[in-house]
Design a protein around this motif. Structure first.
Motif, PDB file in Angstrom:
ATOM      1  N   HIS A   1      -3.501   0.528   7.532  1.00 50.50           N
ATOM      2  CA  HIS A   1      -3.123   0.167   6.155  1.00 50.50           C
ATOM      3  C   HIS A   1      -1.641   0.471   5.947  1.00 50.50           C
ATOM      4  O   HIS A   1      -1.185   1.537   6.346  1.00 50.50           O
ATOM      5  CB  HIS A   1      -3.879   0.998   5.119  1.00 50.50           C
ATOM      6  N   ALA A   2      -0.928  -0.426   5.320  1.00 47.61           N
ATOM      7  CA  ALA A   2       0.489  -0.164   5.065  1.00 47.61           C
ATOM      8  C   ALA A   2       0.984  -1.006   3.896  1.00 47.61           C
ATOM      9  O   ALA A   2       0.296  -1.917   3.433  1.00 47.61           O
ATOM     10  CB  ALA A   2       1.316  -0.472   6.309  1.00 47.61           C
ATOM     11  N   VAL A   3       2.180  -0.693   3.436  1.00 45.80           N
ATOM     12  CA  VAL A   3       2.822  -1.455   2.367  1.00 45.80           C
ATOM     13  C   VAL A   3       3.991  -2.233   2.975  1.00 45.80           C
ATOM     14  O   VAL A   3       4.785  -1.663   3.711  1.00 45.80           O
ATOM     15  CB  VAL A   3       3.330  -0.498   1.263  1.00 45.80           C
ATOM     16  N   VAL A   4       4.035  -3.528   2.701  1.00 43.75           N
ATOM     17  CA  VAL A   4       5.165  -4.317   3.232  1.00 43.75           C
ATOM     18  C   VAL A   4       5.885  -5.030   2.092  1.00 43.75           C
ATOM     19  O   VAL A   4       5.287  -5.337   1.061  1.00 43.75           O
ATOM     20  CB  VAL A   4       4.717  -5.391   4.270  1.00 43.75           C
ATOM     21  N   ARG A   5       7.150  -5.282   2.320  1.00 42.72           N
ATOM     22  CA  ARG A   5       7.926  -6.013   1.302  1.00 42.72           C
ATOM     23  C   ARG A   5       7.524  -7.479   1.324  1.00 42.72           C
ATOM     24  O   ARG A   5       7.391  -8.083   2.384  1.00 42.72           O
ATOM     25  CB  ARG A   5       9.428  -5.903   1.592  1.00 42.72           C
ATOM     26  N   GLU A   6       7.324  -8.008   0.129  1.00 42.30           N
ATOM     27  CA  GLU A   6       6.962  -9.412  -0.014  1.00 42.30           C
ATOM     28  C   GLU A   6       7.913 -10.321   0.774  1.00 42.30           C
ATOM     29  O   GLU A   6       7.500 -11.258   1.446  1.00 42.30           O
ATOM     30  CB  GLU A   6       7.026  -9.749  -1.511  1.00 42.30           C
ATOM     31  N   SER A   7       9.214 -10.003   0.714  1.00 39.31           N
ATOM     32  CA  SER A   7      10.208 -10.877   1.331  1.00 39.31           C
ATOM     33  C   SER A   7      10.101 -10.893   2.860  1.00 39.31           C
ATOM     34  O   SER A   7      10.514 -11.840   3.507  1.00 39.31           O
ATOM     35  CB  SER A   7      11.605 -10.452   0.904  1.00 39.31           C
ATOM     36  N   GLU A   8       9.534  -9.824   3.436  1.00 37.38           N
ATOM     37  CA  GLU A   8       9.446  -9.766   4.907  1.00 37.38           C
ATOM     38  C   GLU A   8       8.058 -10.163   5.396  1.00 37.38           C
ATOM     39  O   GLU A   8       7.790 -10.177   6.604  1.00 37.38           O
ATOM     40  CB  GLU A   8       9.731  -8.328   5.378  1.00 37.38           C
ATOM     41  N   PHE A   9       7.203 -10.483   4.458  1.00 41.06           N
ATOM     42  CA  PHE A   9       5.794 -10.639   4.719  1.00 41.06           C
ATOM     43  C   PHE A   9       5.452 -11.647   5.827  1.00 41.06           C
ATOM     44  O   PHE A   9       4.782 -11.323   6.801  1.00 41.06           O
ATOM     45  CB  PHE A   9       5.159 -11.008   3.376  1.00 41.06           C
ATOM     46  N   TRP A  10       5.978 -12.889   5.734  1.00 39.36           N
ATOM     47  CA  TRP A  10       5.572 -13.911   6.708  1.00 39.36           C
ATOM     48  C   TRP A  10       6.046 -13.574   8.102  1.00 39.36           C
ATOM     49  O   TRP A  10       5.320 -13.781   9.081  1.00 39.36           O
ATOM     50  CB  TRP A  10       6.080 -15.295   6.293  1.00 39.36           C
TER      51      TRP A  10
END
Ligand code: ATP
Ligand code: MG
Length: 285
Positions: A252-261
């Motif tokens: 489980h982790a948190v990622v930035r929307e902008s780096e998502f793809w």
């Protein structure tokens, strides 16, 4: 106990998003029908609905303590209020535009021309900096029709998609400034009001960072975990839990929307499966 008075645009492009932001901060606006004022049941603030042009003055004079409006209006009309936070919505450019068939050869194009705008102060400063002498025709709305009716040869106005310019046979040739919704504050708030403002800003930042991030869950073979952890920073580091199936873990982790793809592709290449991406409601760092 004193209340923090916050000025919001009465009816216009900023109204809904400003109120949404406050609602996402847990602020319940009680009398829904918009009059001049609205009370808030569960937070010591009061909302004043005003025309956006008037918000800088009201905040400077202390009639409102803080206000939400476009940076463009602050730059044009603000004198003594401070921008304390960018709010990230209502992004637009402030641009010069000319008839689409004209050829454009740089800023000197505007020398000696008449330019229609609702933002004479910003434009005057821009022309001063660039040594251009031009006539500024101040008009309060529908600036884009000015060239068509012979009032001006060019315009200076807000642009977001450019479709209004296109419909009026104009093209954007110079971006003078960028704008977005901001929060301004009176310079001399009482300590009590400053504390309420700090609480509000804390909530606004939590809501905004939640929007900029996604919560991601995935399953991966244990031998890929090291490589996956390197590309998934998480808030501190990812959480890893063993799966019932041997040799596999859930991560489980948190990622930035902008780096998502970009991250998703890398994860798949490393053997990740069952990837779930979940919006985050609030995020407190
Ligand atoms: P008021 O009646 O309150 O004076 P207004 O007509 O001056 O309203 P709106 O058109 O509602 O203003 O725009 C409010 C603000 O929204 C602008 O000052 C600008 O910051 C932003 N804005 C305007 N047009 C756009 C756009 N096309 N895209 C994004 N943001 C915009
Ligand atoms: Mg206005």
């Amino acid at each position: 106990m004193s209340k923090l008075k916050i000025a919001v645009q009465k009816s216009g492009r900023l109204t809904e998003k400003s109120l949404n932001l406050l609602e996402e901060c847990g602020i319940k606006i009680s009398n829904g029908a918009r009059k001049l004022k609205a009370d808030v049941a569960n937070f010591p603030i009061e909302i004043l609905f005003l025309r956006d042009d008037d918000i800088p003055q009201y905040v400077e004079q202390g009639v409102a303590d803080i206000g939400i409006l476009g940076q463009n209006e602050v730059s044009e009309r603000g004198k003594d209020a401070q921008v304390i936070e960018n709010l990230g919505f209502a992004a637009c450019r402030m641009s010069l535009a000319i008839p689409k068939d004209e050829s454009y050869n740089g800023i000197s194009y505007f020398e000696g021309k008449r330019i229609a705008t609702s933002y004479p102060k910003i434009l005057t400063e821009f022309f001063l900096e660039n040594d251009i002498t031009a006539t500024i025709e101040e008009i309060s709305g529908s600036v884009e029709i000015a060239p068509g009716i012979g009032l001006a040869e060019a315009i200076f106005d807000i642009v977001s998609t450019g479709s209004t310019l296109l419909m009026n046979g104009l093209k954007e040739v110079e971006v003078v400034a960028k704008s977005q919704a901001v929060m301004i504050a009176n310079k001399t708030l009482s300590e009590e009001k400053q504390q309420i403002l700090d609480q509000l800003l804390f909530r606004i930042r939590a809501v905004r960072s939640a929007k900029e991030n996604k919560y991601i869950l995935l399953n991966a073979p244990n031998e890929a975990l090291d490589a996956i952890c390197k590309i998934l920073p998480g808030m501190k580091s990812p959480t890893i839990l063993p799966l019932a199936e041997r040799g596999w873990s859930s991560l489980h982790a948190v990622v930035r929307e902008s780096e998502f793809w970009e991250i998703i592709d890398q994860l798949k290449n490393l053997g990740a499966q069952g990837i779930l991406v979940i919006p985050i409601e609030k995020m407190v760092l």
